[in-house]
Design an enzyme around this catalytic site. Structure first.
Site, short mmCIF file in Angstrom:
data_model
loop_
_atom_site.label_atom_id
_atom_site.label_comp_id
_atom_site.label_asym_id
_atom_site.label_seq_id
_atom_site.Cartn_x
_atom_site.Cartn_y
_atom_site.Cartn_z
CB THR A 62 -1.02 -0.03 1.21
OG1 THR A 62 -1.63 -0.96 1.11
CG2 THR A 62 -2.11 1.72 1.50
CB THR A 65 -0.03 -3.17 6.21
OG1 THR A 65 -1.12 -3.51 5.62
CG2 THR A 65 -0.14 -1.96 6.26
#
Length: 333
Positions: free
Chosen positions: A14, A98
């Site tokens: 991300t 993540t």
């Protein structure tokens, strides 16, 4: 004042993703826009030059859902190579998605043959998102990696102005910015505008000489996680064994038990040479040794969550199949 030299290895995720517009902070993976390379990510945060001399290091830019043993081996090799090429290197930052960030960080902490500061960071919002945490997390990670006080702390995870130990941190929320937390013991420190404050040192670190060498291990021993639920019948245990599992981790019912049928299946697996580790799906707290499980050969994960217990068991099985030795690693690593 000379700025520290810090290498930034970009693995994607991300933090390096691009949405269609600033409000595209949720479905950005469907945007069709490419994940930024390390060079592009570093160039997109020019203020990094205020805190360090940054070397952008190319790597495969992928979602962290696609990261596994091959990428972990390549990361270890790359960090070893960087330290050899740059004797004045102060530290390394690994940017990462993540989803599996905590697993990569923990594996690196168990395998890197160096005390060079290594910091893993990511973001909850894409690089192009309004109020994205990507740039600030990257700056904070570079600052921590370049701080001499970070040496000897093991691999660190830095997001949301917090410094965590790789062994202790876990992702606790799908979308909130404060997602990474260390449930049992808390943060190691904070990254503030004026300085980095280190509050404590982790005690569960393997010495460099005792870490696992995975560079010669082309394939990892297969270790699967059995998620225990009410009424679990042990079918998953038999399926994993049939697939060649050398080890199993039970994401057990807190405080670390499994159903009777699962226990029977796992005890049979132990008899046939499979290592079985009892963790908990609770999210925090130790799994405690009990006489009945101990007599059957189960190993306790201590307070490692199931995904990290899997990492340690995979690595342990590259070295030994001895139950007592594996159990000792779960008490110290």
């Amino acid at each position: 004042m000379t700025k520290p030299k810090v290498a930034v290895i970009g693995t994607g995720g991300t933090i390096a993703s691009q949405g269609l517009h600033p409000l595209d902070t949720q479905d950005y993976a469907s945007s069709g826009r490419p994940i930024l390379t390390a060079d592009e990510l570093v160039a997109g945060v020019p203020d990094l030059a205020r805190v360090a001399e940054v070397i952008a290091v190319p790597f495969t830019a992928i979602p962290s859902t696609a990261i596994g043993w091959a990428e972990w081996r390549a990361l270890v090799a790359k960090i070893v190579e960087l330290e050899a090429q740059h004797p004045d290197l102060a530290g390394v930052v690994v940017t990462h998605g993540t989803a599996t960030l905590e697993e990569t960080a923990y594996l690196l902490s168990l395998t890197l043959p160096t005390d060079l500061p290594v910091v893993v960071t990511g973001a909850q919002r894409p690089f192009t998102g309004l109020s994205s945490d990507a740039a600030m997390n990257l700056v904070a990670a570079v600052r921590v990696a370049g701080d001499p006080a970070s040496r000897g702390l093991g691999v660190l995870v830095v997001l949301n102005d917090e410094v965590h130990a790789a062994r202790e941190v876990t992702k606790t929320s799908t979308g909130r910015l404060q997602t990474f937390r260390s449930p049992d013991v808390g943060v190691l420190g904070h990254v503030d505008a004026d300085r980095i404050s280190h509050w404590r040192r982790p005690t569960r670190l393997l010495p460099v000489a005792g870490r696992f060498d995975i560079l010669g291990q082309e394939r990892a021993p297969r270790v699967d996680v059995v998620y225990s639920v009410a009424g679990g019948d042990g079918v998953a245990v038999h399926a994993f064994l049939a697939a060649g599992a050398a080890g199993l981790v039970a994401a057990g019912l807190a405080p670390g038990f499994v159903t009777p049928a699962e226990r029977t299946a796992m005890a049979e697996a132990i008899v046939h040479g499979c290592a079985v580790v009892l963790s908990s799906r609770a999210g925090s707290g130790r799994t405690f040794p009990t006489r009945r499980y101990g007599e059957e050969g189960f190993i306790n994960a201590d307070n490692l969550n199931p995904q990290k217990a899997r990492i340690l068991l995979m690595l342990a099985l590259t070295r030994t199949r001895d139950r007592a030795e594996i159990a000792g690693l779960f008490r110290t690593a």
